[in-house]
Write a protein that holds these residues in place. Structure first.
Motif, short mmCIF file in Angstrom:
data_model
loop_
_atom_site.label_atom_id
_atom_site.label_comp_id
_atom_site.label_asym_id
_atom_site.label_seq_id
_atom_site.Cartn_x
_atom_site.Cartn_y
_atom_site.Cartn_z
N GLU A 134 -2.86 -1.97 -4.74
CA GLU A 134 -4.37 -1.94 -4.49
C GLU A 134 -4.93 -0.95 -3.59
O GLU A 134 -6.07 -0.51 -3.84
CB GLU A 134 -4.61 -3.19 -3.85
CG GLU A 134 -6.31 -3.77 -3.43
CD GLU A 134 -6.77 -4.95 -2.73
OE1 GLU A 134 -5.96 -5.04 -1.84
OE2 GLU A 134 -7.47 -5.21 -2.86
N SER A 135 -3.95 -0.07 -2.85
CA SER A 135 -4.57 0.81 -2.00
C SER A 135 -3.92 1.72 -1.56
O SER A 135 -2.71 1.87 -1.45
CB SER A 135 -5.03 0.01 -0.71
OG SER A 135 -3.88 -0.40 0.14
N ASN A 155 -8.18 0.18 7.40
CA ASN A 155 -6.55 -0.39 7.51
C ASN A 155 -6.57 -0.63 9.23
O ASN A 155 -6.21 0.08 9.85
CB ASN A 155 -5.55 0.58 7.27
CG ASN A 155 -4.16 -0.16 7.19
OD1 ASN A 155 -3.91 -1.20 7.29
ND2 ASN A 155 -2.93 0.85 6.89
N TYR A 204 -12.50 1.97 3.05
CA TYR A 204 -12.06 0.76 3.64
C TYR A 204 -11.32 0.88 4.88
O TYR A 204 -10.65 2.06 5.04
CB TYR A 204 -11.25 -0.20 2.82
CG TYR A 204 -12.21 -0.79 1.48
CD1 TYR A 204 -12.50 -1.90 1.40
CD2 TYR A 204 -12.29 0.13 0.38
CE1 TYR A 204 -13.44 -2.54 0.37
CE2 TYR A 204 -13.15 -0.36 -0.71
CZ TYR A 204 -13.59 -1.50 -0.56
OH TYR A 204 -14.48 -1.94 -1.72
N LYS A 261 -8.43 1.29 -3.74
CA LYS A 261 -9.21 1.58 -2.51
C LYS A 261 -8.49 2.50 -1.62
O LYS A 261 -7.20 2.52 -1.46
CB LYS A 261 -9.49 0.14 -1.72
CG LYS A 261 -10.11 -1.20 -2.43
CD LYS A 261 -10.13 -2.31 -1.51
CE LYS A 261 -10.91 -3.03 -2.43
NZ LYS A 261 -10.25 -3.86 -3.45
N HIS A 298 -6.43 -4.53 4.27
CA HIS A 298 -5.00 -4.29 4.51
C HIS A 298 -5.07 -4.07 6.14
O HIS A 298 -5.77 -3.51 6.66
CB HIS A 298 -4.32 -3.08 4.00
CG HIS A 298 -2.77 -2.79 4.24
ND1 HIS A 298 -2.24 -2.23 5.14
CD2 HIS A 298 -1.66 -3.28 3.38
CE1 HIS A 298 -0.86 -2.25 5.15
NE2 HIS A 298 -0.76 -2.81 3.89
N ILE A 323 -7.85 3.47 2.06
CA ILE A 323 -7.94 2.65 3.30
C ILE A 323 -7.72 3.58 4.43
O ILE A 323 -6.95 4.39 4.51
CB ILE A 323 -7.22 1.43 3.61
CG1 ILE A 323 -5.54 1.88 3.20
CG2 ILE A 323 -7.59 0.12 2.48
CD1 ILE A 323 -4.60 0.78 3.28
N SER A 377 0.69 -1.26 -0.12
CA SER A 377 -0.16 0.07 -0.01
C SER A 377 0.91 1.34 0.05
O SER A 377 2.14 1.18 0.23
CB SER A 377 -0.99 0.05 1.21
OG SER A 377 -1.81 1.01 1.35
#
Length: 306
Positions: free
Chosen positions: A109-110, A185, A183, A147, A211, A149, A74
């Motif tokens: 992804e994030s 973390n 989202y 995403k 994550h 997070i 991330s």
């Protein structure tokens, strides 16, 4: 599940040296800090310059991670997206978007950040502000397959009296931010000192946790008897100085890592558990920080299936 760490604990080292150390010490992933070189945080690290990042830079970063057999889990830019100063708030939003652009180029992804808080507004007013400010960032990220997070850090140091400065610290607020398309973390250390059981809080929301971070917290109930839950008031030196708890690397605090990791596995978590090293004992220079990362590794590695 893979074991990694957040590079912000080593701001003085370049990313290639951190990657080499991580691979040599059996870490599998890095959560890479992307703060600007100048800003509002006194511990910023800028291991990828997302403002000057294109296809060539992305190729270089991918080559570095491939060389060491690491995953870039991330991008990390934890800032106050509800900053009281509108101009500063706009700068932060721009940097979040730059992180999203870099993540897209890297296939990451994030992007991690905070909700934040305007300390001059009530919680309800802050929620209304967030519902105006954050959906455009979520939409921007979603269009690029990324995403956003949010770490559930309390960020009490952002409030002059040590009250929550990041409105993402409890499951009540997680449900609200999930409705915005954000989202989590997940970090159990913050829940522990708030009196929230980290495992009970984790179980219902595993499908919104791509994550997770591994940080511990050491509690001192005797000191809490003097200061109360909210911590020092008259004797508080700064917003971070609670007086009755402190962050530690995993294994040196009171988080039950066996239960946390087992619950992640039970819920089907296949992401990265990223050590966030903010331990004041194992800090001060590169050697102390890396020794702290070794302690965290010895605690967590036996719990993670190879």
């Amino acid at each position: 599940m893979k074991l990694g760490f957040l590079t912000a604990c080593l701001p003085q080292l370049p990313l290639d040296e951190i990657a080499a150390w991580a691979a040599a010490h059996d870490y599998e992933a890095l959560e890479v800090a992307t703060w600007p070189s100048t800003g509002s945080r006194d511990f910023e690290a800028s291991h990828i310059d997302v403002r000057a990042f294109g296809a060539r830079e992305a190729e270089d970063v991918r080559a570095l991670f491939d060389k060491h057999g690491l995953l870039l889990s991330s991008l990390a830019y934890y800032e106050n997206n509800l900053h009281a100063d509108e101009a500063r708030r706009a700068e932060i939003a721009d940097h979040v978007r730059a992180n999203v652009d870099a993540a897209q180029l890297l296939g990451v992804e994030s992007v991690g950040t905070f909700i934040g808080r305007h300390p001059g507004l009530s919680v309800k007013e802050n929620i209304a502000l967030a519902e105006r400010e954050l959906p455009p960032l979520v939409e921007y990220a979603g269009e690029r397959g990324v995403k956003i997070i949010i770490e559930n850090c309390v960020m009490e140091g952002w409030h002059p009296d040590g009250y929550p400065g990041n409105l993402a610290y409890s499951p009540e607020l997680w449900e609200w931010m999930f409705d915005l398309g954000l989202y989590l973390n997940y970090d159990p250390s913050h829940l522990l000192w708030l009196g929230i059981d980290p495992v009970t809080a984790l179980k219902p929301y595993l499908d919104r946790i791509p994550h997770a971070q591994a940080k511990d917290a050491q509690l001192d109930p005797a000191a809490r008897n003097r200061y109360g839950f909210f911590g020092r008031t008259v004797e508080r030196n700064d917003g971070w100085d609670s007086g009755w708890w402190r962050y530690r690397v995993p294994g040196l605090g009171d988080v039950d890592w066996r239960r946390v990791v087992d619950t992640l596995y039970e819920g089907g978590f296949t992401g990265v558990l990223s050590v966030e090293h903010e331990d004041p004992v194992w800090s001060g220079d590169v050697q102390r920080v890396t020794q702290g990362l070794e302690i965290a590794h010895r605690t967590l590695r036996p719990l993670i299936v190879g």
